[in-house]
Write an enzyme that holds these catalytic residues in place. Structure first.
Site, short mmCIF file in Angstrom:
data_model
loop_
_atom_site.label_atom_id
_atom_site.label_comp_id
_atom_site.label_asym_id
_atom_site.label_seq_id
_atom_site.Cartn_x
_atom_site.Cartn_y
_atom_site.Cartn_z
N GLN B 140 24.22 -35.13 3.72
CA GLN B 140 24.93 -36.06 4.60
C GLN B 140 25.35 -37.30 3.83
OE1 GLN B 140 21.49 -35.46 6.82
NE2 GLN B 140 20.96 -37.60 7.00
N SER B 143 24.89 -43.36 4.90
CA SER B 143 24.58 -44.73 4.50
C SER B 143 25.50 -45.21 3.39
CB SER B 143 23.15 -44.81 3.96
OG SER B 143 22.25 -44.37 4.93
N SER B 175 20.38 -37.10 -0.41
CA SER B 175 19.29 -36.48 -1.15
C SER B 175 19.79 -35.21 -1.83
CB SER B 175 18.15 -36.18 -0.19
OG SER B 175 17.06 -35.66 -0.90
N GLU B 258 18.13 -35.01 12.72
CA GLU B 258 17.30 -35.48 11.61
C GLU B 258 15.89 -35.82 12.11
OE1 GLU B 258 18.33 -39.29 9.78
OE2 GLU B 258 17.89 -38.39 7.83
N SER B 391 14.34 -48.01 8.89
CA SER B 391 13.26 -48.88 8.43
C SER B 391 12.24 -49.12 9.54
CB SER B 391 13.84 -50.21 7.99
OG SER B 391 14.41 -50.86 9.12
N GLU B 393 11.50 -51.96 10.50
CA GLU B 393 12.11 -53.01 11.32
C GLU B 393 12.94 -52.39 12.44
OE1 GLU B 393 12.12 -52.98 7.99
OE2 GLU B 393 10.72 -54.63 7.67
#
Lengths: 382, 424, 424, 382
Positions: B140, B143, B175, B258, B391, B393
């Site tokens: 994919q 990001s 990846s 995912e 994350s 966060e």
């Protein structure tokens, strides 16, 4: 950084920073890591020595001296700037050995070794080969037997020692075969001395285990009599720890600085990271911790410099506090950088490496907490 | 939930082969056709040695030839059209064998799953059989270097040019792109609308002019993640997945797959990477470390080892509780962020405990002690787990906003045309 | 900084009595006039037994009679017009004696200090000499039940009625209002302007019709804090401090004096509540606890005791560093929030360590072990230190926004008329 | 709360909650604290017993039973609701003694004591008077000598025991004078038994130290032979800990719930507290911890109920985890309430008291971590 510097100290700090920025920026540190087996350039080390990096803990009679007369306080300023740029070089090892020689060496010992250390030609390392000073010391110690001519014979294996493989001189702390400690000056090419390179998380620091097999030490190279050896070892430890802590404070300061800058620059959902309250509060905590690290590193430097009664406690306070907080701060800064913070190309891992190494050498935080407890207990018990 | 979603039956529905007879057939076929795992190794370790995925492709080809590829994939696209129960039985039978587990994530469970839901018939026939034959590994491209947590704020542009799109920009954290064949790539096709409404998902062939793939060296010495640079990459409009400017719908579903894959819920996972992982995993690495340091008698160290064990136990208990709560409708699906956050914090704590137990030997070690080197490198990469897959966060935002229902963060880019928003 | 601020000289300026001769005079007068402290007690403990402040008033009257009240206060208001150096000398000489330290905070250092700067001549002549004679204890009426951290969002109203104001509402967290005589009370005089611009500061007589004072029972058994209820309290307009609607200016300065007093910088503090406090305080209470529990040999407990000692040492080092930084101009004054936050967190940690060391005896104890009861109550009140004097959350806002310069939190009430803002 | 309850269990939970809300809301708890020396109303306790509060760990033959057949799982549901309302009453003590009697008591022992325990007329307490089960046990233990008639004579002092002063029956765990443990059923009016009231942070729980001076125990009142006593004591500990943990989970859940509600209601600077990201992130952590507490409390209940091989480990995992997190969560909730959170009139301190007491009774978190280590070590060693 300390807030109350003399003009001379401020100049020293500035000179150090400029020297490091011009001769050894982080790109150079990375090159040394890849291409320099020693971890530092000997010619550069001589330049640093010219700036006083190796002479501040040595008396003026021996050719040393420092700008404020408080050698260790001045040297800690250098250490802090070194931390800000994760600088290479056998900084603490050379200074500790030079100070020990200058304080307690015989004339012959000082004449033989100090000039080279002061001008940067010679590198020395402190080989703490025995359980001492309340620090955990796994493994078998180096044992010193008296030889016939009143010299020593050393046998055993040290823990990995910084700069041992780059040194001409080893200051060996060994366990006397009749108890107590012994310190001896051992050239590293002495027969029976062998070096076994170790690996280090810090990319520009080199460690090696030193083994001793029937290593003969002439009486003239024994440092410290039985009366001074324990306090001498303690002194060496305190100096080392003060320099480690100052370097840590500098490194942490720089890491926080770069992360704050990143938080201002980086936009997420149309707002800078620095505008998110959850992050702001973490930055507030980190700012507090970093200021506390500076405060305690500085207090330790002043106490040791002044031979204060609580110098042992305050060095351990500093090492325990900074050693514990250091990785926490850097890891949170990595987290705030996002994925880029765990890539090889980002500089922050160089700092994390330095921080982990300084945290664990010469006593982990828990070793130093135990030292603090003993100091406190001694105070409370009577 | 998309109307196109394929519902894979949990159990055999009577029109399929009976699970137990399938199991016996699989057992006998596996024994004949598949190579055994080398003694003491698992498929995860094997695939780490299989840098370019050649072994995985070879193994997948065997499965395909034997009629055991894509058990839960529809028959029309080269799958077997069986149920989760069949896949489960097959996974159990496959434990002793080498399996192409490299295909599981992201190829099967994320990208093929998304393609099934949003691909055109032409796209599905073109790619799904090839994937199941072991001919295509997918990744994919979501990001971006400038992006961080704000995925929809991406800046890679796709500009229409006749019946193609021209893509320029950069992607990151894919990846294994270097060994892969195709990507799903999310790009901005319209900057004059708010950020979520101007994105389009594309199928992108990776090895073509204009695409440069660079492996990213990580602090722990691995180079599995990649960054890609796009310089006028041509993509035909037949490779748009879903609708133009509606790529966020596709991406959201992709992200669902995912999470499902990471949480162990995907029906498309075939074979087991690490047998016995999850559940009662022992995590005895720390105990071994302490034993090697001679510290098993140290009461302080024992407390730390127990704390780690407790975190590991409670983590598994929490996973089970939250799954049950979501299943029962007592918790909303975003509650999946709770175990995600727990795992991140307990991994951090695991490494902090290692640092304490290892003492100096995590920083400086003799060459022969390669385990110490591993601990040091693991510590350097401590935040990996708190950053991957969203994350910590973001997990805390999700929990407070979508589980506890607290007000959302003010976003400076909400409902504002993307080209009027400040970004990196 | 206000133009009206009184600058108290640090050292004698030559027109005053020489510090050393003053010291000798004070020494001899103290020996004659002041009662000695009982063996083993300090002034802090004494004033805790002096619930209504009678002893403090009596002692202050003695000081006043001897010409030693208000050393740094201006002569025209009943003070002695001396320097900080005189006050320091007097404090040193007073160590063996009972002193009216109850007056120091908030009466002298906060409220008298604010009155000096903002009071009219009439107000100052009316109150300052009376304060210095021991006739008036003052408190501040600032926080409100609905308020929390948002002081300026207060809702107590003061409505003009001819040449008086009529005050209705409620205040909370005033310390010792039940024994005090006057308060500075901040109230809203205008709701049609943004919150900071519609406040006025009043002098309010506490014991008068319409004012009800209730002591608040706290979890640790104390009842020092009060809540006040105002039901048509009449305040003449001669009791407005500063300008009408400009009370925020007065309040900000009052808060400055509060921080100054807490940080040890006020020149108006007379006498020492706890000799030897601050600096190298030993905090050996935890060591005593561990000794009583027979745990001084437990390596885990030793680590905890050392951690507490380290926090205490580092806290003092941090106070010194931040003071130096502010003095040198290297840090902005809000950096004072750093040691404030450090103190709160290390107090919390101190009590957590106590809980760990005490084990079961913090929860259940035999009657005779009153020390255990104290630990339990201290733990119940653990957050006291993180809430008093501005919460830890406010400290973190201040550090991030005013020390690190990060963007301020969006406030829904900024520049908006108060009556259009949602509040409690 | 557990997410997967049978219909009967859901009904049990609901009935329990309604009973508590109607008969013992927090205002009543406060009244009991002020006016009831026993800490609970005996008539109310009998009502609770009618709802099954004392019979779920007792076999059906003995007059017990529970809705799902998993007595401890069901009883933990009750404990959780008790935690949510900081309910009074000798809940764990009575159940532990009843279970021990039902499992291992002689017919005579069961006939004598179980009916009263089951109908709520009789209160019993478990007096753990000796170092057992790996828990820290400071002080002198209760020692049991064999008497001539093969009975026992008890001497010594226990730690403070919950409900001891309200109990007619004490289940005493003592140290056998020849080693090992001994358990005996001792009516509290037996000559030589003395009660010394202790103070407790929890306002409605009563503890007393029990001293024994030559207390004679007839052979028929000895519980457990040497073969079962160790596992019996372990069983009692596990049951107690499961109930403590369930109560803690309920209390923590309620505290978080009330604090979340407060954060929505309370406005600061024109915004609800719940809109501040720094607080939102703390709430997210707390939500995670509370869910984890539920998860581990429930896993422990199921494991002990099923006599699972890892029941000892899982109870200690739960107690260590919840005991450690509990005060952290409640104190952060106090902080989020502001000053009102440390006033007597706010209910949160009742929860904090309960949490601190449950944290420290029957093993502190560090005691239970040590137990977890031993369980792990036993598993790893072979």
């Amino acid at each position: 950084m300390e807030f109350e510097l003399t003009e001379d100290q401020a100049l020293l700090r500035e000179t150090t920073l400029k020297f490091l920025e011009s001769t050894c920026p982080i790109t150079t540190v990375r090159e040394l890591a890849d291409n320099e087996p020693r971890g530092f350039d000997p010619a550069w080390w001589k330049q640093a020595a010219e700036l006083g990096w190796t002479s501040m803990l040595v008396t003026e009679d021996d050719g040393g001296g420092s700008v404020s007369g408080h050698g260790l306080v001045d040297l800690a300023l250098v250490a802090e700037e070194r931390g800000r740029l994760v600088a290479p070089g056998p900084f603490a090892p050379v200074n500790v050995v030079a100070e020990a020689l200058s304080r307690r060496g015989t004339t012959g010992q000082r004449r033989r070794w100090l000039p080279g250390l002061l001008n940067g030609e010679t590198v020395a390392a402190w080989c703490l080969g025995a359980p001492a000073a309340g620090l955990d010391h796994p493994g078998t110690p180096v044992v010193a037997r008296r030889s016939e001519g009143n010299g020593l014979v050393l046998d055993g294996a040290s823990q990995p020692v910084e700069a041992a493989a780059q040194s001409e001189l080893l200051l060996v702390t060994a366990l006397g075969s009749e108890g107590g400690l012994v310190q001896a000056l051992v050239p590293s090419d002495t027969p029976g001395v062998r070096l076994h390179p170790a690996r280090c998380l810090d990319l520009v620091r080199r460690f090696a285990q030193v083994t001793f097999e029937g290593v003969a030490v002439d009486p003239e190279w024994i440092l410290d009599g039985p009366g001074t050896v324990a306090s001498g070892v303690e002194q060496q430890l305190q100096t080392t720890v003060v320099l480690e802590c100052a370097e840590l404070a500098g490194a942490l300061d720089r890491v926080l600085e770069m992360t704050v800058a990143y938080a201002f620059d980086r936009y997420s959902f149309g707002r800078p990271l620095a505008s998110y309250q959850a992050l702001k509060h973490r930055f507030a905590d980190m700012k507090m911790w970093v200021e506390a690290c500076h405060a305690t590193a500085s207090a330790a430097a002043h106490a040791v410099d002044a031979d204060a009664a609580d110098a042992a406690e305050l060095t351990s306070v500093a090492k325990a506090y900074i050693g514990e907080r250091g990785p926490v701060i850097v890891q949170d800064c990595v987290q705030l950088h996002g994925g880029i913070g765990v890539t090889w190309d980002h500089d922050i891992h160089l700092y994390l490496r330095r921080v982990v190494v300084n945290r664990t050498q010469h006593g982990t935080p828990s070793d130093h907490r135990e030292r603090v407890f003993r100091a406190m207990d001694a105070e409370v018990s009577p | 939930m998309s109307a196109r979603e394929v519902v894979v039956p949990a159990e055999s529905d009577g029109t399929m082969e009976d699970v137990e007879s399938f199991r016996l057939r699989a057992r006998s076929w596996l024994a004949d056709a598949m190579p055994l795992l080398p003694e003491g190794m698992n498929n995860h370790q094997l695939s780490r040695q299989d840098e370019m995925g050649e072994r995985a492709r070879y193994l997948q080809r065997i499965l395909s030839g034997g009629g055991f590829a894509g058990l839960c994939f529809p028959r029309e696209y080269g799958g077997q059209g069986l149920s989760r129960a069949h896949q489960r039985a097959f996974n159990q039978e496959s434990l002793p064998y080498q399996m192409p587990t490299l295909f599981n994530v992201p190829t099967f469970s994320i990208l093929a799953a998304t393609l099934i839901e949003f691909g055109t018939e032409e796209q599905k026939h073109r790619h799904l059989p090839a994937i199941l034959r072991g001919d295509e590994l997918w990744v994919q491209f979501l990001s971006e270097p400038s992006g961080g947590s704000d995925l929809a704020g991406l800046v890679t542009r796709a500009t229409r040019d006749g019946d193609t799109f021209v893509i320029n920009g950069s992607k990151i954290w894919s990846s294994g792109a270097f060994r892969s064949d195709y990507a799903m790539c999310l790009a901005r096709t319209n900057s004059q609308v708010p950020k979520h409404r101007g994105l389009t998902m594309f199928i992108m062939k990776i090895h073509q002019p204009g695409v440069e793939v660079r492996q990213i060296a990580m602090v722990n010495g691995t180079a599995e993640f990649c960054q890609e640079f796009f310089d006028d990459v041509i993509v035909p409009d037949g490779d748009v997945v879903g609708e133009v400017d509606d790529g966020w719908t596709v991406a959201s579903r992709l992200l669902f797959h995912e999470r499902d894959a990471v949480g162990g819920g995907s029906p498309y996972i075939s074979g087991v990477a690490v047998a016995g992982s999850g559940g009662g995993a022992q995590r005895s690495d720390l105990v071994n470390l302490a034993a090697r340091m001679g510290k098993l008698g140290d009461v302080r160290v024992r407390q730390l080892l127990a704390e780690d064990r407790i975190n590991s136990r409670v983590q598994n208990q929490l996973v089970r509780r939250i799954s049950a709560g979501i299943r029962a409708g007592a918790l909303p699906p975003p509650a999946g962020a709770l175990p995600r956050l727990f795992a991140a914090t307990s991994t951090e704590r695991h490494l902090d405990i290692a640092l304490d137990v290892a003492g100096g030997s995590m920083a400086v070690w003799m060459d022969e002690d390669s385990e110490d080197a591993n601990w040091g490198e693991a510590f350097l990469n401590r935040q990996g787990g708190s950053l991957g897959g969203g994350s910590s966060e973001m997990a805390r935002n999700i929990i407070s906003e979508r589980v506890l229902g607290m007000p959302r963060e003010p976003a400076a880019d909400r409902d504002i045309p993307f080209d009027q928003v400040r970004h990196n």
